[in-house]
Design an enzyme around this catalytic site. Structure first.
Site, mmCIF file in Angstrom:
data_model
loop_
_atom_site.group_PDB
_atom_site.id
_atom_site.type_symbol
_atom_site.label_atom_id
_atom_site.label_comp_id
_atom_site.label_asym_id
_atom_site.label_seq_id
_atom_site.Cartn_x
_atom_site.Cartn_y
_atom_site.Cartn_z
ATOM 1 C CB ALA A 37 -0.910 0.006 1.225
ATOM 2 C CG ASP A 38 2.498 5.223 -1.531
ATOM 3 O OD1 ASP A 38 3.419 5.225 -0.686
ATOM 4 O OD2 ASP A 38 2.226 6.220 -2.228
#
Length: 160
Positions: A85-86
């Site tokens: 994820a970012d």
């Protein structure tokens, strides 16, 4: 939602391409057993080269996942599933990255104080034969904080 396939997932080597204890906790709270392998991907993509903040966070998350998958596979520990994820915070169509120092943190928190901002989190789930990408977007109203509160928060080290 995962209940019908939980028994399958329990047999899989699931890797979180992050060192975030919060992300690990979220996955464990839905019943997944995950190991952590922080990505070494250098986050140097230019957000301006993407059509949207969603595209940017999804691509960054994908690159994190691919780096971890490749590294573990080359070591003979190929994962069945890699999750990455970012997250970015945006104000006035500008991305706020992680502050590089206390002064930057102060400036960012001052700009957020008493205002609404948007948080984008791109998620990538990659198995051997499939890649799923999606973005969650949240509008956040940040309460008003004064200079002493900002400095106190920065002193905790959390903004860094």
């Amino acid at each position: 939602m995962l209940h019908p396939i939980k028994y399958i997932l329990k047999q899989k080597n699931i890797v979180l391409a992050s060192g975030s204890p919060r992300r690990k906790e979220l996955l464990e709270n839905i019943g997944l057993k995950v190991s952590i392998c922080p990505s070494l991907f250098e986050e140097n993509l230019d957000p301006k080269s993407f059509d949207s903040f969603s595209d940017f966070v999804e691509e960054t998350a994908l690159q994190k996942v691919l780096e971890v998958e490749q590294r573990l596979s080359s070591q003979g520990h190929g994962p069945d599933i890699v999750i990455g994820a970012d997250t970015v915070v945006t104000v006035d169509d500008e991305i706020f990255g992680k502050p590089g120092n206390k002064d930057e943190a102060f400036t960012m928190l001052s700009r957020l104080s008493g205002r609404q901002h948007i948080v984008y989190t791109g998620v990538v789930i990659k198995s051997v034969d499939k890649t799923i990408k999606f973005t969650e977007k949240a509008n956040v109203l940040f309460g008003s904080i004064d200079e002493d509160q900002i400095k106190g928060y920065i002193a905790t080290g959390e903004p860094m």
